[in-house]
Design a protein around this motif. Structure first.
Motif, mmCIF file in Angstrom:
data_model
loop_
_atom_site.group_PDB
_atom_site.id
_atom_site.type_symbol
_atom_site.label_atom_id
_atom_site.label_comp_id
_atom_site.label_asym_id
_atom_site.label_seq_id
_atom_site.Cartn_x
_atom_site.Cartn_y
_atom_site.Cartn_z
ATOM 1 N N VAL A 24 0.843 -1.207 0.000
ATOM 2 C CA VAL A 24 0.000 0.000 0.000
ATOM 3 C C VAL A 24 0.872 1.249 0.000
ATOM 4 C CG1 VAL A 24 -1.667 1.335 1.366
ATOM 5 C CG2 VAL A 24 -1.981 -1.128 1.073
ATOM 6 N N GLN A 25 1.948 1.243 0.790
ATOM 7 C CA GLN A 25 2.838 2.399 0.843
ATOM 8 C C GLN A 25 3.482 2.664 -0.517
ATOM 9 O OE1 GLN A 25 3.176 4.425 3.458
ATOM 10 N NE2 GLN A 25 1.741 3.183 4.602
ATOM 11 N N LEU A 26 3.890 1.601 -1.206
ATOM 12 C CA LEU A 26 4.475 1.777 -2.541
ATOM 13 C C LEU A 26 3.434 2.277 -3.539
ATOM 14 C CD1 LEU A 26 6.828 -1.321 -2.762
ATOM 15 C CD2 LEU A 26 7.492 1.080 -2.524
ATOM 16 N N LEU A 27 2.200 1.817 -3.379
ATOM 17 C CA LEU A 27 1.115 2.324 -4.230
ATOM 18 C C LEU A 27 0.907 3.809 -3.996
ATOM 19 C CD1 LEU A 27 -1.289 1.786 -6.178
ATOM 20 C CD2 LEU A 27 -2.656 1.331 -4.129
ATOM 21 N N VAL A 28 0.917 4.204 -2.736
ATOM 22 C CA VAL A 28 0.766 5.629 -2.408
ATOM 23 C C VAL A 28 1.911 6.435 -2.990
ATOM 24 C CG1 VAL A 28 0.772 7.282 -0.495
ATOM 25 C CG2 VAL A 28 -0.601 5.208 -0.340
ATOM 26 N N LEU A 29 3.136 5.911 -2.864
ATOM 27 C CA LEU A 29 4.303 6.608 -3.408
ATOM 28 C C LEU A 29 4.210 6.724 -4.929
ATOM 29 C CD1 LEU A 29 6.943 7.905 -2.500
ATOM 30 C CD2 LEU A 29 8.058 5.707 -2.841
ATOM 31 N N THR A 30 3.751 5.658 -5.576
ATOM 32 C CA THR A 30 3.585 5.683 -7.030
ATOM 33 C C THR A 30 2.541 6.717 -7.435
ATOM 34 O OG1 THR A 30 4.145 3.341 -7.132
ATOM 35 C CG2 THR A 30 3.060 4.275 -9.054
ATOM 36 N N CYS A 31 1.435 6.764 -6.700
ATOM 37 C CA CYS A 31 0.394 7.766 -6.994
ATOM 38 C C CYS A 31 0.925 9.177 -6.807
ATOM 39 C CB CYS A 31 -0.822 7.548 -6.097
ATOM 40 S SG CYS A 31 -1.784 6.093 -6.488
ATOM 41 N N SER A 32 1.761 9.363 -5.789
ATOM 42 C CA SER A 32 2.294 10.705 -5.544
ATOM 43 C C SER A 32 3.220 11.142 -6.674
ATOM 44 C CB SER A 32 3.039 10.751 -4.212
ATOM 45 O OG SER A 32 4.263 10.056 -4.310
ATOM 46 N N VAL A 33 3.972 10.184 -7.248
ATOM 47 C CA VAL A 33 4.841 10.520 -8.381
ATOM 48 C C VAL A 33 3.994 10.853 -9.608
ATOM 49 C CG1 VAL A 33 6.548 9.567 -9.981
ATOM 50 C CG2 VAL A 33 6.796 9.177 -7.529
ATOM 51 N N MET A 34 2.925 10.071 -9.810
ATOM 52 C CA MET A 34 2.058 10.304 -10.975
ATOM 53 C C MET A 34 1.352 11.652 -10.903
ATOM 54 S SD MET A 34 0.430 6.495 -11.355
ATOM 55 C CE MET A 34 -0.930 7.075 -12.344
ATOM 56 N N PHE A 35 0.943 12.030 -9.689
ATOM 57 C CA PHE A 35 0.185 13.273 -9.530
ATOM 58 C C PHE A 35 1.039 14.428 -9.010
ATOM 59 C CE2 PHE A 35 -3.043 9.961 -9.364
ATOM 60 C CZ PHE A 35 -3.972 10.461 -10.262
ATOM 61 N N TRP A 36 2.361 14.235 -8.964
ATOM 62 C CA TRP A 36 3.309 15.274 -8.532
ATOM 63 C C TRP A 36 2.930 15.857 -7.166
ATOM 64 C CZ3 TRP A 36 7.563 15.133 -11.203
ATOM 65 C CH2 TRP A 36 7.507 14.696 -12.529
ATOM 66 N N GLN A 37 2.621 14.958 -6.247
ATOM 67 C CA GLN A 37 2.282 15.386 -4.896
ATOM 68 C C GLN A 37 3.565 15.743 -4.139
ATOM 69 O OE1 GLN A 37 -0.892 15.434 -4.200
ATOM 70 N NE2 GLN A 37 -1.000 15.821 -2.021
ATOM 71 N N ASP A 38 3.499 16.763 -3.272
ATOM 72 C CA ASP A 38 4.666 17.158 -2.478
ATOM 73 C C ASP A 38 4.957 16.114 -1.403
ATOM 74 O OD1 ASP A 38 4.992 19.469 -3.910
ATOM 75 O OD2 ASP A 38 3.750 20.661 -2.563
ATOM 76 N N GLY A 39 6.177 16.110 -0.917
ATOM 77 C CA GLY A 39 6.565 15.265 0.216
ATOM 78 C C GLY A 39 7.009 13.869 -0.166
ATOM 79 N N LYS A 40 7.364 13.646 -1.437
ATOM 80 C CA LYS A 40 7.709 12.294 -1.886
ATOM 81 C C LYS A 40 9.000 11.797 -1.240
ATOM 82 C CE LYS A 40 7.457 13.468 -6.281
ATOM 83 N NZ LYS A 40 6.721 14.715 -6.288
ATOM 84 N N ILE A 41 10.017 12.674 -1.123
ATOM 85 C CA ILE A 41 11.322 12.232 -0.611
ATOM 86 C C ILE A 41 11.217 11.861 0.862
ATOM 87 C CG2 ILE A 41 13.672 12.976 -0.129
ATOM 88 C CD1 ILE A 41 13.546 14.609 -2.701
#
Length: 197
Positions: free
Chosen positions: A139-156
């Motif tokens: 689930v965490q990797l899915l969330v991280l993938t979604c954040s990259v796709m939608f350019w969400q802040d706080g990825k690092i």
């Protein structure tokens, strides 16, 4: 069995009998908390426009007001059902884990430390915890993938948080496997002694 070994078995049995009550109390508290969370999710969360995807994306960088943000915007029916499903799955996993620990401690309390039944309960508890951790990281990797796709802040910072959690869980898995292997070796030695006698 040497007297020192007998005294250790008695000591383990006494400690285990106390810990049994801790597991029973934990199961009761998990059930109460799950029912309370389900009630709050069903009755107290206002209806609104927050979808499952928006809830997941906001969890990348939730801040201190994450739950206030959910209350302000409200949730869709699908998001409400999703949250309730997550609560039920988490509570059921924890209940089953505590039940297996309870059965393991019950074996220990009556002096059955190195036998197949105790190993079975230890393995089941380990499998539940291990696969729950795998699901959590998926689930965490899915969330991280979604954040990259939608350019969400706080990825690092989110990536480093996942990495730190995974490192801690890897240590936990290693220690758990060592305990299970120790139980298996003790059981095999115990079986060999019984066959020799």
């Amino acid at each position: 069995m040497p007297p020192s070994s007998k005294s250790r078995v008695v000591a383990i049995g006494q400690v285990s009998s106390y810990l049994i009550w801790f597991t029973v109390l934990s199961m009761f508290l998990i059930l109460v908390c799950a029912l309370a969370a389900l009630g709050i999710t069903w009755t107290s969360l206002p209806s609104g426009d927050l979808t499952i995807v928006r809830l997941i994306l906001q969890s990348i960088n939730p801040g201190d007001d994450y739950f206030d943000w959910i209350k302000r915007h409200g949730v869709t029916s699908e998001a409400r059902i999703f949250l309730m499903f997550c609560i039920v799955v988490l509570a059921a996993s924890l209940e089953y884990l505590m039940l297996q620990l309870n059965q393991l401690l019950t074996c220990f309390s009556i002096g059955e430390i190195f036998n197949r039944k105790a190993i079975g309960h230890a393995r089941y508890a380990f499998y539940v915890a291990f696969f729950s951790s795998l699901f959590y990281y998926a689930v965490q990797l899915l969330v991280l993938t979604c954040s990259v796709m939608f350019w969400q802040d706080g990825k690092i910072s989110y990536f480093f948080r996942i990495f730190a959690d995974a490192l801690g869980d890897t240590v936990w898995v290693g220690i758990s496997l060592l305990i299970i292997w120790s139980l298996e070796i003790g059981t095999e030695l115990n079986d060999e002694v019984e066959l020799t006698i």
